[in-house]
Design a protein around this motif. Sequence first.
Motif, PDB file in Angstrom:
ATOM      1  N   MET A 254      -7.455  17.984  23.557  1.00 49.82           N
ATOM      2  CA  MET A 254      -7.898  18.561  22.309  1.00 49.82           C
ATOM      3  C   MET A 254      -6.672  19.114  21.584  1.00 49.82           C
ATOM      4  O   MET A 254      -5.945  19.937  22.111  1.00 49.82           O
ATOM      5  N   ASP A 255      -6.398  18.672  20.368  1.00 49.17           N
ATOM      6  CA  ASP A 255      -5.249  19.109  19.590  1.00 49.17           C
ATOM      7  C   ASP A 255      -5.643  20.275  18.700  1.00 49.17           C
ATOM      8  O   ASP A 255      -6.440  20.125  17.795  1.00 49.17           O
ATOM      9  N   PHE A 256      -5.074  21.460  18.963  1.00 49.50           N
ATOM     10  CA  PHE A 256      -5.404  22.646  18.188  1.00 49.50           C
ATOM     11  C   PHE A 256      -4.443  22.885  17.045  1.00 49.50           C
ATOM     12  O   PHE A 256      -4.722  23.638  16.144  1.00 49.50           O
ATOM     13  N   THR A 257      -3.284  22.290  17.098  1.00 47.33           N
ATOM     14  CA  THR A 257      -2.274  22.612  16.102  1.00 47.33           C
ATOM     15  C   THR A 257      -1.661  21.351  15.526  1.00 47.33           C
ATOM     16  O   THR A 257      -1.806  20.277  16.065  1.00 47.33           O
ATOM     17  N   SER A 258      -0.943  21.539  14.463  1.00 43.94           N
ATOM     18  CA  SER A 258      -0.229  20.412  13.891  1.00 43.94           C
ATOM     19  C   SER A 258       1.272  20.563  14.138  1.00 43.94           C
ATOM     20  O   SER A 258       2.049  19.838  13.571  1.00 43.94           O
ATOM     21  N   GLY A 259       1.671  21.497  14.959  1.00 43.05           N
ATOM     22  CA  GLY A 259       3.094  21.678  15.201  1.00 43.05           C
ATOM     23  C   GLY A 259       3.391  22.577  16.379  1.00 43.05           C
ATOM     24  O   GLY A 259       3.923  22.128  17.371  1.00 43.05           O
ATOM     25  N   GLY A 260       3.058  23.853  16.257  1.00 43.21           N
ATOM     26  CA  GLY A 260       3.419  24.822  17.287  1.00 43.21           C
ATOM     27  C   GLY A 260       2.531  24.745  18.516  1.00 43.21           C
ATOM     28  O   GLY A 260       1.488  24.116  18.527  1.00 43.21           O
ATOM     29  N   ARG A 261       3.017  25.387  19.564  1.00 42.59           N
ATOM     30  CA  ARG A 261       2.273  25.436  20.816  1.00 42.59           C
ATOM     31  C   ARG A 261       1.557  26.773  20.916  1.00 42.59           C
ATOM     32  O   ARG A 261       2.142  27.826  20.674  1.00 42.59           O
TER      33      ARG A 261
END
Length: 100
Positions: free
Chosen positions: A1-8
Amino acid sequence: MDFTSGGRLEVRITESDVGKRVSIRRLTGSAKPGEKFTDTVGVLTSWSDGVLSVTRRDGETVRIDESTLVAGKVVPPAPARRRRSAPDTGRPAGPGTPPA
């Protein structure tokens, strides 16, 4: 599941951070678009039995289920509020300041 478009996103707070000012991002449980997460900033006042309590600047206490945490970190104290200047005088405005 991708929560961000850049940061962790990481949960970098623990029970030992009780009493410190924190910023927390958590899942809302909402199915509405754009309402997946909500943020809370305040003092972590307790963490027990999987529930965190955060007291916000306005005095409201927010209870957060540990299982909904997505990210969290300790943050610096809130900056001091600036006083407004009275128009044209450059003097601080406030109670007891005579009108210009």
